[in-house]
Every structure is written in structure tokens, then in C-alpha cells.
Design a protein around this motif. Structure first.
Motif, short mmCIF file in Angstrom:
data_model
loop_
_atom_site.label_atom_id
_atom_site.label_comp_id
_atom_site.label_asym_id
_atom_site.label_seq_id
_atom_site.Cartn_x
_atom_site.Cartn_y
_atom_site.Cartn_z
N GLU A 88 51.03 28.54 34.43
CA GLU A 88 50.99 27.97 33.09
C GLU A 88 50.98 29.08 32.04
OE1 GLU A 88 50.86 24.63 31.95
OE2 GLU A 88 51.67 24.42 33.96
N PRO A 89 51.74 28.91 30.96
CA PRO A 89 51.64 29.89 29.87
C PRO A 89 50.20 29.91 29.34
CG PRO A 89 53.55 28.47 29.57
CD PRO A 89 52.74 27.87 30.69
N LYS A 90 49.78 31.08 28.94
CA LYS A 90 48.41 31.24 28.44
C LYS A 90 48.42 32.12 27.20
CE LYS A 90 43.83 32.89 29.80
NZ LYS A 90 43.02 33.42 30.91
N TYR A 106 44.90 36.56 34.04
CA TYR A 106 46.15 35.84 34.26
C TYR A 106 46.77 36.31 35.58
CZ TYR A 106 50.55 33.55 33.21
OH TYR A 106 51.63 32.70 33.25
N PRO A 107 47.36 35.39 36.37
CA PRO A 107 47.51 33.96 36.10
C PRO A 107 46.27 33.14 36.41
CG PRO A 107 48.56 34.52 38.16
CD PRO A 107 48.09 35.82 37.57
N GLY A 108 45.35 33.67 37.22
CA GLY A 108 44.13 32.94 37.55
C GLY A 108 42.95 33.48 36.76
N ASP A 109 41.84 32.78 36.82
CA ASP A 109 40.66 33.18 36.08
C ASP A 109 40.05 34.47 36.61
OD1 ASP A 109 40.94 30.98 34.46
OD2 ASP A 109 39.50 29.75 35.60
N GLU A 110 40.44 34.86 37.83
CA GLU A 110 39.89 36.08 38.40
C GLU A 110 40.88 37.25 38.33
OE1 GLU A 110 36.74 36.12 39.33
OE2 GLU A 110 36.67 34.01 38.73
N ASP A 111 42.04 37.00 37.79
CA ASP A 111 43.08 38.03 37.78
C ASP A 111 43.01 38.83 36.49
OD1 ASP A 111 44.13 37.16 40.26
OD2 ASP A 111 45.14 35.52 39.22
#
Ligand code: FES
Length: 236
Positions: A88-90, A106-111
Motif C-alpha cells: 500500500e502507498p504510505k 515501509y512496507p511493514g511496520d517493522e521495516d
């Protein structure tokens, strides 16, 4: 704001900026969903997206890409670009002045990731996970001709414009985070790349199934032929 300027929140030892903290994100909740949907639609919709948008996405990204070191290779850590589908764009930040950087996830909360506006206005984004042993990579704008990305654990250095390793033990360049800038100056993350993967190939991989019209317009392998356009930009 630079990576080194940021004050870590009490519940997170790593730098996180207000723009990427869900609790402080002005676009959080329904507004965020709406903004995300609007941006996704704007990127993907045939009537609203032009080839220029693609070129802008590609033009705002530079540098190499890679999977990380031993920990990454063994699957302990999530690699940037692991996802087959388009993330998803953020929204990364409302604006990013030249010479500044901002840390985000990004792309995940841990990245962990970092966006940098170089002095000449070029916008670049990378994984902020060092490809040596996964320490956090920091932006140092005072170093070199246009700053550098630096890992303090073992003096690893990455080229700010390309993400390539310029010093120290990192075995591979930083994976890229694909960024685009909206007309209002806001910066958005829209995708990632894998090791050895071009920006176009990364976009194709992420758009082929979920955004076939985007893949077609990029002339991705396996994509349908792009539909012809009328003068008003709508497919016939
Ligand atoms: Fe970055 Fe070693 S972990 S140089």
C-alpha cells in the motif's frame, strides 16, 4: 529533520518521526484510508495516470538494491521486497527539504526505511537495515559531496544517490524504497525492490497481478498490451 535529529519515542528505541507514528499521523484512521485509496487510485487509474507518473516514480528513485547479510539471508529478518504484491502507498512526510532525511517504516511496520532529499532535489529511499548485520543506517548530510548513508556498527558507508557500498563490510547495496512526490510536496512510498532488481522490474513484479493496467503501461513481461488512448487520455 535528519535521522540523527530524531528523538526516539519512549516505547520504541529506534528513531520514528511524527509523520510515521500512527498515533501522530495527521492522516491516520479513515482520513488515512481515504488518502491511501486516493493515491492508489491516482497511480493506477487509467484516466488519471499518465506515463509521466510512471516516469516520475522511476525518476525519483536511484541506486542499487540487495538482500542483506547473514541474518537476512537466513530468513531471520524480513527483507525489503519480499512481497509479491504491491504494498500500500504510505505517506512518508508532508515535505522533505534538500539535504534532509526522514526515517519511516515501509512496507511493514517493522521495516525500517529512510528517505533523503539530496541537495540537487533528487529524492531517494532505501531500507535502513544495513546489509552487513542489520544495524540501523543513518543519514549524514555533512559527509562527502552530497552526504552519505552510514552504519555506525562497523563503519559501513553507502552512496546516498545509489545505495551502493562505498566503505566497510556491507556485502551488498541497500534495497530501495520507491518514492514519489505529490504536487502538494508530500512524499509517498509506493514500492520496494529486491537484490539485483531494476526499478522497472520491481514495479512490474508488484503491479503485474494487482495493477494489470499499470503493468501493461510499463510493458512488463506477461502483461497485456496497453490499451490505446484517446486525446483526452481515456482508453478507447
Ligand atoms: Fe552495518 Fe556491520 S552492521 S557495517
Amino acid at each position: 529533520m535528519t535521522v540523527t535529529d530524531q528523538q526516539p519515542p519512549a516505547d520504541d528505541p529506534e528513531a520514528r518521526t511524527p509523520a510515521t507514528d500512527p498515533a501522530a499521523d495527521p492522516a491516520a484512521g479513515p482520513a488515512k484510508d481515504a488518502a491511501r485509496a486516493a493515491l492508489h487510485d491516482r497511480i493506477a487509474a487509467d484516466s488519471l495516470t499518465t506515463r509521466r507518473d510512471y516516469l516520475r516514480i522511476v525518476a525519483t528513485v536511484s541506486g542499487g538494491l540487495a538482500v542483506g547479510g547473514v541474518a537476512v539471508a537466513s530468513g531471520v529478518l524480513h527483507r525489503h521486497g519480499d512481497s509479491e504484491g504491491a504494498p500500500e502507498p504510505k505517506k512518508v512526510t508532508e515535505e522533505l527539504p534538500p539535504g534532509e532525511s526522514i526515517a519511516f517504516r515501509y512496507p511493514g511496520d517493522e521495516d525500517r526505511a529512510v528517505a533523503v532529499r539530496l541537495a540537487d532535489g533528487t529524492l531517494v529511499g532505501y531500507s535502513a537495515v544495513c546489509t552487513h548485520l542489520a544495524c540501523a543506517v543513518l543519514w549524514r548530510k555533512e559527509r562527502g559531496e552530497e552526504g552519505e548513508l552510514y552504519c555506525p556498527c562497523h563503519e559501513g558507508v553507502f552512496d546516498a544517490r545509489t545505495g551502493e557500498v562505498t566503505a566497510g563490510p556491507p556485502p551488498r547495496p541497500l534495497p530501495k524504497v520507491l518514492l514519489t512526490e505529490e504536487l502538494d510536496g508530500s512524499v509517498w512510498a509506493v514500492g520496494t525492490t529486491r537484490s539485483g532488481e531494476s526499478v522497472r522490474d520491481g514495479l512490474c513484479r508488484q503491479f503485474l497481478d494487482e495493477r494489470p493496467e499499470m503493468a501493461a503501461r510499463l510493458r512488463c513481461p506477461g502483461a497485456a498490451e496497453p490499451e490505446p488512448r484517446t486525446e483526452r487520455g481515456r482508453a478507447t
